[in-house]
Structure formats: C-alpha cells, structure tokens
Design an enzyme around this catalytic site. Structure first.
Site, PDB file in Angstrom:
ATOM      1  N   GLN A  88       3.258 -19.816 -14.366  1.00 30.70           N
ATOM      2  CA  GLN A  88       2.756 -18.518 -14.798  1.00 30.70           C
ATOM      3  C   GLN A  88       1.238 -18.471 -14.640  1.00 30.70           C
ATOM      4  OE1 GLN A  88       4.596 -16.816 -18.113  1.00 30.70           O
ATOM      5  NE2 GLN A  88       3.357 -14.974 -17.947  1.00 30.70           N
ATOM      6  N   PHE A  89       0.790 -17.938 -13.506  1.00 24.15           N
ATOM      7  CA  PHE A  89      -0.643 -17.876 -13.238  1.00 24.15           C
ATOM      8  C   PHE A  89      -1.366 -16.959 -14.220  1.00 24.15           C
ATOM      9  CE2 PHE A  89       0.501 -14.032 -11.026  1.00 24.15           C
ATOM     10  CZ  PHE A  89      -0.640 -13.232 -11.079  1.00 24.15           C
ATOM     11  N   THR A  90      -0.654 -16.020 -14.840  1.00 24.92           N
ATOM     12  CA  THR A  90      -1.301 -15.078 -15.746  1.00 24.92           C
ATOM     13  C   THR A  90      -1.837 -15.747 -17.009  1.00 24.92           C
ATOM     14  OG1 THR A  90       0.786 -14.454 -16.799  1.00 24.92           O
ATOM     15  CG2 THR A  90       0.091 -13.142 -14.905  1.00 24.92           C
TER      16      THR A  90
END
Length: 155
Positions: A88-90
């Site tokens: 999850q890059f967010t």
C-alpha cells in the site's frame, strides 16, 4: 518501511472479482508501504517484528474479549497465526498541505515491489503462513478487525 497491522478474525483481498488471498484468524492483516531509503535489511527486520509481535491472548491465541480487548502475550510465531500482507503505497501519502495528498515519499513500483516481496519471503522463511494481495492492482480488501486492534509499525 511502514506497516499498518490489524489483528483480525478473518481477512481477504479480491482483484477483478477473484479472491487472490485470504486468511481465517486469528491472524494479522498487514498493509505495507515502502519509501526511498528502505532496504532488504529493513524488510527482514519488519518481517521478524510482525512474526513476533505479541498481540494475542496468552492462553488461547484468541482475540477480542478473550484477550481483554487489547494486546496480549502471544505472537503469530507462538501458534502459527496466518498473515495477509498487502502492498500500500498510500501509507506514505502526505496531506499536511492543501487538500490533495502527495506521494513523493512513496518508493516507485520497481523499488517497492521487491521489498514487499522480501517481507513476505522472510515471513515464510520464519515459518509463517502468508497470503498476499497483488502488487499495483486495484484491490478490494475486506476484514473483520478484532478488538478493534490496529498498530502502526515503522522500521
């Protein structure tokens, strides 16, 4: 590396209508974010931390009321609890200024994907049953957060 760790009764991830990973708990659903300075050594450190983090009831391994609604004395390694690991890059989004987050701190896919894979590989080498999402895909994650119990880890 940054991880949001949720103690769960169950969790699943679906891509294009297909379930690509699921666990029946008690276990952990782990969202993993990677930044530019992360290394394979940090991936291994995160995996070891996840495998040994004491979040479950000391007697049964159960969660929720049996664990008093809080962390306990047992880790996934103590009773073979499964983990669902999802990239999850967010997690490295920054919304301190304005109303639109920036993603400058998130590592690009060619850097991040091998490091998320390294976390999974190290967990498996430690003996963990690990399910995963699909890197870069539009994933639908469902879970029953037991407690609720959520911890933020950074290594």
């Amino acid at each position: 590396m940054r991880a949001v760790v949720q103690r769960v009764a169950e969790a699943a991830v679906v891509v294009d209508g297909e379930c690509v990973g699921s666990i029946d708990g008690p276990g952990l659903c782990v969202l993993v974010g990677v930044t530019h300075e992360d290394t394979p050594a940090k991936a291994a450190q995160l995996a070891r931390k996840l495998w040994t983090l004491r979040l479950f009831d000391p007697e049964t391994g159960e969660t929720g009321e049996a664990a008093g609604g809080s962390g306990g004395e047992r880790s996934c390694s103590d009773f073979g609890a499964p983990l669902l690991v999802i990239s999850q890059f967010t997690l490295y989004g920054d919304a301190r200024k304005g109303r639109r987050p920036t993603w400058n701190a998130a590592a690009p896919g060619p850097v991040a994907e091998p490091l998320v894979d390294a976390v999974v590989a190290e967990l498996r080498a430690l003996g963990a049953k690990v399910e995963t999402g699909r890197f870069g895909a539009d994933m639908k994650v469902s879970l029953v957060n037991d407690g609720p119990f959520t911890v933020l880890l950074e290594v």
